[in-house]
Motif scaffolding. Structure first.
Motif, short mmCIF file in Angstrom:
data_model
loop_
_atom_site.label_atom_id
_atom_site.label_comp_id
_atom_site.label_asym_id
_atom_site.label_seq_id
_atom_site.Cartn_x
_atom_site.Cartn_y
_atom_site.Cartn_z
N CYS A 104 -26.40 -105.33 -24.61
CA CYS A 104 -26.40 -104.68 -23.29
C CYS A 104 -25.49 -105.45 -22.31
CB CYS A 104 -27.87 -104.66 -22.83
SG CYS A 104 -28.18 -103.87 -21.28
N ILE A 163 -30.19 -95.72 -10.90
CA ILE A 163 -30.49 -96.86 -11.77
C ILE A 163 -31.81 -97.48 -11.34
CG2 ILE A 163 -29.01 -98.40 -10.36
CD1 ILE A 163 -28.57 -100.05 -13.01
N ALA A 164 -32.70 -97.69 -12.32
CA ALA A 164 -33.93 -98.45 -12.05
C ALA A 164 -33.55 -99.92 -11.96
CB ALA A 164 -34.94 -98.23 -13.18
N GLN A 165 -34.13 -100.65 -11.02
CA GLN A 165 -33.75 -102.06 -10.86
C GLN A 165 -34.98 -102.95 -10.67
OE1 GLN A 165 -30.59 -101.03 -7.70
NE2 GLN A 165 -30.03 -103.07 -8.44
N ALA A 166 -35.31 -103.68 -11.75
CA ALA A 166 -36.35 -104.70 -11.62
C ALA A 166 -35.83 -105.82 -10.72
CB ALA A 166 -36.72 -105.24 -12.99
N ALA A 167 -34.52 -105.99 -10.67
CA ALA A 167 -33.95 -107.05 -9.81
C ALA A 167 -34.45 -106.91 -8.38
CB ALA A 167 -32.42 -106.99 -9.85
N ASN A 189 -26.50 -106.17 -8.01
CA ASN A 189 -27.85 -105.59 -7.96
C ASN A 189 -28.36 -105.52 -6.53
OD1 ASN A 189 -29.46 -105.03 -10.59
ND2 ASN A 189 -28.23 -106.86 -11.07
N ARG A 245 -28.40 -88.72 -18.87
CA ARG A 245 -28.73 -89.74 -17.86
C ARG A 245 -28.27 -91.10 -18.34
NH1 ARG A 245 -30.96 -93.97 -17.26
NH2 ARG A 245 -31.55 -93.78 -19.45
N TYR A 246 -27.75 -91.87 -17.45
CA TYR A 246 -27.40 -93.26 -17.78
C TYR A 246 -27.56 -94.07 -16.49
CZ TYR A 246 -23.11 -92.27 -15.25
OH TYR A 246 -22.23 -91.92 -14.26
N SER A 247 -27.62 -95.37 -16.64
CA SER A 247 -27.77 -96.23 -15.46
C SER A 247 -26.43 -96.34 -14.75
CB SER A 247 -28.26 -97.62 -15.87
OG SER A 247 -29.60 -97.54 -16.28
N PHE A 273 -25.30 -101.65 -5.93
CA PHE A 273 -24.12 -101.05 -6.58
C PHE A 273 -23.46 -100.02 -5.65
CE2 PHE A 273 -27.23 -102.14 -9.99
CZ PHE A 273 -26.52 -103.14 -10.61
N ARG A 321 -23.92 -97.91 -12.18
CA ARG A 321 -23.74 -99.21 -11.52
C ARG A 321 -22.53 -99.23 -10.59
NH1 ARG A 321 -25.84 -100.63 -16.61
NH2 ARG A 321 -27.87 -101.66 -16.45
N ARG A 365 -29.61 -96.52 -28.79
CA ARG A 365 -31.04 -96.63 -29.05
C ARG A 365 -31.29 -96.75 -30.55
NH1 ARG A 365 -30.35 -96.68 -24.33
NH2 ARG A 365 -31.57 -95.65 -22.70
N THR A 377 -25.20 -97.10 -23.53
CA THR A 377 -26.09 -97.91 -24.36
C THR A 377 -26.57 -97.07 -25.55
OG1 THR A 377 -27.90 -97.25 -22.92
CG2 THR A 377 -26.88 -99.39 -22.50
C1 LIG Z 1 -37.82 -100.79 -15.34
C2 LIG Z 1 -36.33 -101.00 -15.44
C3 LIG Z 1 -35.73 -102.03 -14.75
C4 LIG Z 1 -34.35 -102.21 -14.81
N1 LIG Z 1 -33.77 -103.20 -14.06
C5 LIG Z 1 -32.43 -103.31 -14.03
C6 LIG Z 1 -31.81 -104.23 -13.14
O1 LIG Z 1 -32.47 -104.96 -12.40
N2 LIG Z 1 -30.46 -104.30 -13.13
C7 LIG Z 1 -29.68 -103.50 -13.94
O2 LIG Z 1 -28.45 -103.60 -13.88
N3 LIG Z 1 -30.25 -102.59 -14.79
C8 LIG Z 1 -31.60 -102.47 -14.83
N4 LIG Z 1 -32.18 -101.52 -15.63
C9 LIG Z 1 -31.34 -100.61 -16.41
C10 LIG Z 1 -31.36 -100.92 -17.90
O3 LIG Z 1 -30.53 -102.01 -18.17
C11 LIG Z 1 -30.92 -99.66 -18.66
O4 LIG Z 1 -31.86 -98.64 -18.44
C12 LIG Z 1 -30.81 -99.91 -20.17
O5 LIG Z 1 -29.82 -100.85 -20.45
C13 LIG Z 1 -30.48 -98.59 -20.91
O6 LIG Z 1 -29.28 -98.05 -20.42
P1 LIG Z 1 -29.20 -96.61 -19.75
O7 LIG Z 1 -30.16 -96.56 -18.60
O8 LIG Z 1 -27.77 -96.49 -19.29
O9 LIG Z 1 -29.57 -95.59 -20.79
C14 LIG Z 1 -33.56 -101.34 -15.60
C15 LIG Z 1 -34.18 -100.30 -16.31
C16 LIG Z 1 -35.53 -100.12 -16.23
C17 LIG Z 1 -36.17 -98.96 -16.96
#
Ligand SMILES: Cc1cc2nc3c(=O)[nH]c(=O)nc-3n(C[C@H](O)[C@H](O)[C@H](O)COP(=O)(O)O)c2cc1C
Length: 220
Positions: free
Chosen positions: A93, A163-167, A118, A10-12, A122, A14, A209, A207
């Protein structure tokens, strides 16, 4: 996929392809994510699932708001600052992301354009907005965090990237009013999901860890 493979792969994502995820697959993801544990099994998460044409109109209004220079007013305060190792990790990051896209240090316009991605989700064809109940406090939000992790792993299990996005939690009032949520539903974050544009340069890096030994203190 085997669980370990799933977690490691799994990865975020975008950059998404336009192809939608079929509704039965989304329903299976939602069904699996329901297995998330929560304090007293209260299951505080409620999900607004935005899909199809609704994504386009939602994106247009959110993007206009974000690009209009409105300061974020999240329900749960964003981090005040990143110091020490957190500052370092955050920097790495960002550098990885901008290097993958060829956005140089001085290129503020490019960085701003990427930040606004965001609010374009994406290009994802689906967005899940995860809310909790205000009265459940921080543990309600913790339970939702577990839900988000399970949702993303469940999605990956079906070949769906996310992708999780707090944005997306930057402007909760806009989201409450748009989707008719009561004022005590608090927005934790969004999850954009769909099928990855795997060949896009933004996906050229992964990324890293810290090793488990750096975070676990063994007693006894
Ligand atoms: C709760 C949470 C909020 C996040 N918010 C954002 C965001 O707003 N924008 C973004 O580009 N990535 C966001 N991310 C993704 C993180 O940047 C990403 O999980 C982290 O860099 C690790 O990379 P990976 O998910 O590819 O393993 C968020 C991840 C989490 C868990």
């Amino acid at each position: 996929m085997e669980f370990e493979e799933l977690v490691r792969n799994r990865y975020s994502c975008r950059k998404f392809l336009p192809a939608p995820v079929l509704r039965p697959t989304i329903e299976r993801i939602l069904d699996l994510a329901q297995q998330t544990p929560s304090w007293c099994n209260v299951q505080p998460w409620q999900v607004v699932l935005v899909t199809g044409g609704a994504v386009t109109s939602f994106r247009d209004s959110l993007l206009a708001h974000a690009a209009g220079g409105h300061s974020p007013k999240p329900d749960f305060p964003f981090p005040l600052r990143y110091e020490g190792i957190y500052r370092e990790r955050r920097k790495v990051c960002g550098v990885q992301l901008y290097q993958a896209l060829g956005i140089g240090r001085e290129n503020r316009e490019g960085a701003e354009r990427q930040r606004l991605e965001n609010f374009r989700f994406f290009d994802a064809p689906h967005v899940a907005l995860i809310t909790t109940e205000e009265e459940l406090g921080v543990y309600g939000a913790v339970d939702c965090g577990l839900y988000v992790a399970n949702f993303m792993l469940a999605a990956k299990n079906f070949g769906v990237d996310s992708i999780a996005q707090a944005a997306l939690a930057s402007y909760p009032d806009l989201i409450r009013s748009r989707f008719g949520l009561p004022s005590n539903r608090k927005l934790v974050c969004g999850i954009s999901f769909g099928y990855a544009d795997a060949e896009h340069p933004i996906h050229r890096y992964r990324t890293e860890r810290a090793r488990a030994g750096e975070v676990a203190t063994w007693i006894g």
